[in-house]
Design a protein around this motif. Structure first.
Motif, short mmCIF file in Angstrom:
data_model
loop_
_atom_site.label_atom_id
_atom_site.label_comp_id
_atom_site.label_asym_id
_atom_site.label_seq_id
_atom_site.Cartn_x
_atom_site.Cartn_y
_atom_site.Cartn_z
N THR A 19 0.80 -1.01 -0.05
CA THR A 19 0.00 -0.19 0.00
C THR A 19 1.01 1.26 -0.13
O THR A 19 2.00 1.27 0.61
N GLY A 20 0.37 2.24 -0.55
CA GLY A 20 0.97 3.54 -0.81
C GLY A 20 -0.08 4.37 -0.43
O GLY A 20 -1.02 4.40 0.03
N ALA A 21 0.61 5.96 -0.65
CA ALA A 21 -0.01 7.09 -0.11
C ALA A 21 -1.58 7.18 -0.66
O ALA A 21 -2.52 7.78 0.14
N ALA A 188 -1.36 -4.06 -5.24
CA ALA A 188 -0.60 -3.00 -5.14
C ALA A 188 -1.44 -1.97 -4.92
O ALA A 188 -2.13 -1.64 -6.32
N ILE A 189 -1.73 -1.19 -4.18
CA ILE A 189 -2.99 -0.35 -3.70
C ILE A 189 -2.56 1.28 -3.47
O ILE A 189 -1.78 1.45 -2.64
N GLY A 190 -2.95 2.03 -4.30
CA GLY A 190 -2.42 3.18 -4.36
C GLY A 190 -0.95 3.84 -4.02
O GLY A 190 -0.52 4.73 -3.47
N SER A 191 -0.31 3.11 -4.92
CA SER A 191 1.08 3.28 -4.98
C SER A 191 1.48 3.65 -6.17
O SER A 191 1.09 2.94 -7.32
N ALA A 210 2.65 -15.35 -8.16
CA ALA A 210 1.38 -14.74 -7.85
C ALA A 210 0.69 -14.03 -8.68
O ALA A 210 1.30 -13.42 -9.67
N THR A 211 -0.78 -13.75 -8.50
CA THR A 211 -1.64 -12.68 -9.27
C THR A 211 -1.35 -11.38 -8.83
O THR A 211 -1.67 -11.01 -7.71
N LEU A 212 -0.75 -10.62 -9.54
CA LEU A 212 -0.62 -9.21 -9.29
C LEU A 212 -1.89 -8.20 -9.92
O LEU A 212 -2.28 -8.25 -11.04
N VAL A 213 -2.68 -7.67 -8.78
CA VAL A 213 -3.61 -6.80 -9.08
C VAL A 213 -3.36 -5.33 -8.67
O VAL A 213 -2.79 -4.90 -7.45
N ILE A 214 -3.04 -4.42 -9.62
CA ILE A 214 -2.67 -3.06 -9.21
C ILE A 214 -4.07 -2.13 -9.30
O ILE A 214 -4.90 -1.98 -10.11
N VAL A 215 -4.06 -1.37 -8.32
CA VAL A 215 -5.37 -0.44 -7.96
C VAL A 215 -4.50 1.15 -7.86
O VAL A 215 -4.12 1.16 -6.56
N ASN A 216 -4.79 1.67 -8.59
CA ASN A 216 -4.15 3.03 -8.77
C ASN A 216 -4.74 4.08 -9.69
O ASN A 216 -5.27 3.70 -10.76
N ARG A 217 -4.83 5.38 -9.32
CA ARG A 217 -5.49 6.29 -10.27
C ARG A 217 -4.68 6.35 -11.60
O ARG A 217 -5.25 6.49 -12.71
N ASP A 218 -3.30 6.49 -11.54
CA ASP A 218 -2.45 6.98 -12.45
C ASP A 218 -1.96 5.43 -13.04
O ASP A 218 -1.44 4.35 -12.24
N PRO A 219 -1.04 5.38 -14.33
CA PRO A 219 -0.33 4.27 -14.52
C PRO A 219 0.74 4.35 -13.92
O PRO A 219 1.42 5.14 -13.30
N THR A 220 1.16 3.04 -13.71
CA THR A 220 2.53 2.61 -12.88
C THR A 220 3.64 2.06 -14.11
O THR A 220 3.10 1.35 -15.09
N PRO A 221 5.00 2.01 -13.41
CA PRO A 221 5.85 1.05 -14.43
C PRO A 221 5.74 -0.28 -14.51
O PRO A 221 6.18 -1.15 -15.19
N TYR A 222 4.65 -0.69 -13.46
CA TYR A 222 4.42 -2.16 -13.26
C TYR A 222 3.21 -2.85 -13.90
O TYR A 222 2.76 -3.82 -13.78
N ASP A 223 2.44 -1.68 -14.43
CA ASP A 223 1.15 -2.21 -14.84
C ASP A 223 1.07 -3.41 -16.15
O ASP A 223 0.34 -4.34 -16.02
N ASP A 224 2.00 -3.48 -16.81
CA ASP A 224 2.34 -4.52 -17.92
C ASP A 224 2.48 -6.00 -17.11
O ASP A 224 2.07 -6.98 -17.86
#
Length: 251
Positions: A19-21, A188-191, A210-224
């Motif tokens: 979790t991030g900010a 990965a939530i809010g990072s 593991a299954t990676l699920v990213i929850v974030n408003r903006d794109p991240t370097p790990y989206d792919d």
């Protein structure tokens, strides 16, 4: 919510959440890189969070402590996303939170301290940089000194957070990597996932299967690398994710 996502995460038994900010913005704590973020609004503020500047310049420390005393995190309460992760743990799922935040809101939401790894430290304690002494940060702030010295030795005090230019605690980071590698579902939530080595925990998890699920408003370097990327509101979607894991309704 996407049916494929629900099918993929239903019944997950070992969950790690980085979790991030962004998970705490709904609690009234500003993030760092968003449109209203700390660095966005005051780019020069980063100087006060640089270890070299903090240690070398009393004026920087005074700026830091003034900002710290009025920080919104002191008044913040856990939001629905924090509470959902704690409730998932209560439901018997093995949950571990690896947080980049220093606000302590995961613990206040009900997660046991041993289940929360604070990768970047905590704002709630302050240590002396010259001796082993530690103090509750609230006691230091109550002294109303704008550059508080250590009450025991007179040395420079620093909140127990990792400033820019400091290394993460090797033992904590090693433990975090083990948790990531053992997880079946990695959230990965809010990072922004721009700060290493914490962000690389995503890679550790994916490489271990593991299954990676990213929850974030903006794109991240790990989206792919993610199986699923969600741009939804964190306070709304995290409870939905947690409910999907157990097959329950909303928390």
């Amino acid at each position: 919510m996407d049916g494929k996502l629900i099918d993929r995460i239903r019944g997950a038994r070992r969950i790690a959440a980085l979790t991030g900010a962004g998970i705490s913005t709904a609690s009234g704590i500003p993030d760092y890189r968003g449109p209203e973020g700390v660095w966005t609004r005051s780019p020069g503020a980063v100087n006060a969070f640089t270890h070299e500047n903090f240690m070398a310049d009393a004026a920087v420390r005074r700026e830091f402590w003034r900002a710290y005393a009025g920080h919104a995190a002191w008044r913040a309460e856990p939001n629905a996303a924090h509470r959902a992760l704690a409730a998932l743990d209560d439901a018997g799922v093995a949950v571990r939170v690896l947080t980049q935040n220093v606000d302590g809101l995961h613990q206040r939401a009900g997660l046991a301290a041993r289940k929360v790894l604070e990768l970047h430290g905590t704002m709630h304690t302050t240590r002396c940089t010259s001796c082993p002494a530690r103090f509750p940060t609230t006691e230091i702030l109550a002294a109303a000194d704008d550059d508080p010295p250590c009450p025991r030795c007179g040395g420079i005090l620093q909140p127990d957070i990792v400033l820019f230019g400091q290394m993460l605690d090797a033992e904590v980071l090693g433990h975090a990597r083990n948790i990531a590698a053992a997880s079946g579902l990695f959230l990965a939530i809010g990072s922004s996932l721009q700060v290493e080595p914490a962000a690389s925990l995503c890679t550790v998890a994916v490489q271990a299967g593991a299954t990676l699920v990213i929850v974030n408003r903006d794109p991240t370097p790990y989206d792919d690398d993610a199986a699923f990327v969600l741009r939804d509101d964190i306070e709304a979607v995290v409870p939905e994710l947690c409910a999907a894991v157990t097959g329950a309704g909303h928390w």
